[in-house]
Design an enzyme around this catalytic site. Structure first.
Site, PDB file in Angstrom:
ATOM      1  CB  CYS A   8       3.370   1.651  -8.170  1.00 59.65           C
ATOM      2  SG  CYS A   8       3.250   2.983  -9.374  1.00 59.65           S
ATOM      3  N   GLY A  34      -2.013  -1.254  -8.687  1.00 61.36           N
ATOM      4  CA  GLY A  34      -1.682  -0.787 -10.025  1.00 61.36           C
ATOM      5  C   GLY A  34      -2.107  -1.771 -11.088  1.00 61.36           C
ATOM      6  CG  ASN A 108       4.270   2.738  -3.771  1.00 60.97           C
ATOM      7  OD1 ASN A 108       3.841   2.232  -2.744  1.00 60.97           O
ATOM      8  ND2 ASN A 108       3.626   3.687  -4.392  1.00 60.97           N
ATOM      9  N   GLY A 109       5.797   5.662  -5.186  1.00 58.30           N
ATOM     10  CA  GLY A 109       5.890   6.980  -4.563  1.00 58.30           C
ATOM     11  C   GLY A 109       6.055   8.053  -5.613  1.00 58.30           C
ATOM     12  CE1 TYR A 252     -10.343   3.736  -3.720  1.00 61.99           C
ATOM     13  CE2 TYR A 252      -8.068   4.333  -4.161  1.00 61.99           C
ATOM     14  CZ  TYR A 252      -9.282   3.845  -4.596  1.00 61.99           C
ATOM     15  OH  TYR A 252      -9.440   3.463  -5.896  1.00 61.99           O
TER      16      TYR A 252
END
Ligand code: AMP
Length: 470
Positions: A8, A34, A108-109, A252
């Site tokens: 995220c 996200g 995030n994670g 990416y």
């Protein structure tokens, strides 16, 4: 196994003026991290208030919400879509109220001991959970410690000693703002100075729009507190452990204009293309990217090989993410909607296309057929990372081993399945060289099956099956 949490984006901001609009802009800069939902929490002088909802940032937080979100410090979140879990209740920031105020968290994670900890607190201590998100767990553990000591730094540290895995967090505790990065530094988090304050963001590109100064990355294991006076660092006590920055951020996930742990994403992708051209040369007429993430990889290949670069696909930006659609038919149909070849570029040519990764092989199977239908004479494929063979437990949505074409097939078999004239992947050594950090400082688990942290039960089962397949 981790809760349903994916890569995220997070933001934190502390200024002398209202921050909600600034957080909103920063979130839009990291929207690619996200698109499922978004939210902003600020401290309005009395309490923490939040606006959040499904959709892109501008769908989730409306102009009226921004007006209502008056406050000088706050956090924001964009949530990655996933086929498995779209529940609104998992939208962040997540808030927990205690007698001294409110803690809001953007994460995030992915926490790898989520199930164990949840069980411990559910069964052992009778806690209740409103979501199945590991962010709620983290906020509740911080809250538990805060109730005992009312010291946020100590409480965050204690929490860090309980949770395992990947977490870059922005945390608001009343009028106090914190940024936290896990001891391995799996996911990025940076600190910037803006005109009238400081900010935290998953990616440095979010600092750029304020014409701000990128100060530095939060170091693994570090806690940063931002106040009216500036920022204060609480570095990790244990410096012995190696780092494990996720290679997929460069390959990416992140924006090409962001700098992550000292390495610009665009430059890394160019290096990958350069190395690919050395490792897998080809006799072709032109090099084409699979947009968008394959662009810089393809450019690197073109420059190193001297083969002309062309844009041969038109991308429809308004089609949903194909990767997360639940069934194969939908994913294939969606690839066709998303990318269409430019006939004049392709017809009668020997083409080399460059994409960042192959997971299931869906995208390339469709694209190669499209190119042949459009008159391509030959279609060769080069991939910006090594074959993906193992699930990510640290926040990238690649969870199920059944997804990975490279787990059960050799490169030659994959070439045949996707219908390419040749196929070449970047080697692990090439990837490490392209990023330019020591191998020991990278997480390469998805390509070498070596996890930097202890992984719990589910992964052991996965490893057993992996052996059976070889
Ligand atoms: P596939 O079509 O299943 O082989 O997936 C590979 C394609 O999806 C590539 O074009 C990637 O750019 C993209 N991709 C790879 N990993 C992810 C991810 N975790 N989330 C979304 N897209 C991805």
């Amino acid at each position: 196994m981790a809760g349903p949490k994916h890569s995220c984006g997070v933001v934190g901001m502390y200024c002398s003026e209202d921050v909600a609009t600034g957080i909103f802009k920063a979130l839009r800069m990291i929207q690619h991290r996200g698109q499922e939902s978004a939210g902003i929490s600020v401290f309005n002088g009395k309490r923490v208030i939040t606006a959040k909802g499904p959709g892109l940032v501008h769908d989730a937080v409306k102009p009226n919400d921004l007006k209502a979100l008056s406050g000088k410090c706050g956090i924001g979140h964009v949530r990655y879509p996933s086929a498995q879990n779209k529940a609104d209740r998992n939208t962040e920031p997540i808030e927990v109220e205690i007698s001294n105020g409110v803690i809001a968290i953007a994460h995030n994670g992915s926490i790898t001991n989520y199930q164990e900890l949840k069980k411990k607190y559910l069964d052992g201590l009778g806690w209740t959970f409103l979501t199945d998100s590991d962010s709620e767990l983290i906020s509740k553990i911080i809250a538990k410690h805060l109730i005992q000591n009312n010291d946020p730094i100590r409480s965050i540290r204690y929490t860090m000693s309980e949770i395992e895995g990947a977490y870059s967090l922005t945390i608001l505790y009343n009028n106090r703002l914190f940024g936290v990065r896990d001891p391995y530094g799996f996911r990025p988090l940076c600190l910037g100075r803006i005109e009238d304050g400081y900010m935290l963001a998953s990616e440095s590109a979010a600092v750029d729009i304020f014409r701000g100064d990128f100060i530095r990355n939060i170091t693994p294991g570090e806690i940063i507190e931002i106040t009216e006076e500036g920022f204060k660092s609480y570095p990790s006590a244990s410096l012995s452990q190696h780092r494990a920055h996720c290679m997929f951020e460069w390959i990416y996930f992140a924006r090409p204009d962001s700098v992550i742990d000292g390495k610009e994403v665009y430059q890394v992708r160019r290096n990958v293309g350069d190395i690919l051209a050395e490792e897998h040369p080809a006799d072709v007429d032109l090099v084409m990217p699979v947009p968008d993430s394959g662009r810089a990889h393809a450019l690197g290949y073109s420059i190193r090989s001297g083969i002309r670069y062309e844009e041969g696909f038109m991308k429809n930006r308004f089609v949903e993410r194909t990767f997360i659609l639940p069934d194969q038919k939908q994913r294939e149909a969606s690839v066709v909607m998303k990318l269409n070849p430019i006939r004049s570029t392709v017809k009668g040519k020997r083409i080399l296309i460059v994409d960042d990764s192959i997971v299931r092989g869906t995208t390339l199977l469709k694209l190669i057929k499209m190119l042949r239908d459009a008159g391509a004479k030959e279609v060769h494929v080069r991939i910006g990372c090594p074959p993906i063979i193992a699930p990510c437990y640290y926040g990238v949505d690649m969870k199920s081993r059944d997804q990975f074409i490279a787990l059960k097939h050799t490169v030659e078999e994959i070439r045949q399945q996707i219908g390419a004239d040749s196929l070449g992947y970047t080697s692990v050594q090439g990837l490490v060289k392209a990023i330019g950090l020591p191998e020991n400082d990278l997480c390469l688990a998805c390509v070498n099956n070596k996890y930097p942290t202890k992984i719990h039960e589910e992964v052991h089962r996965f490893q057993a099956r992996l052996k059976e397949n070889y």
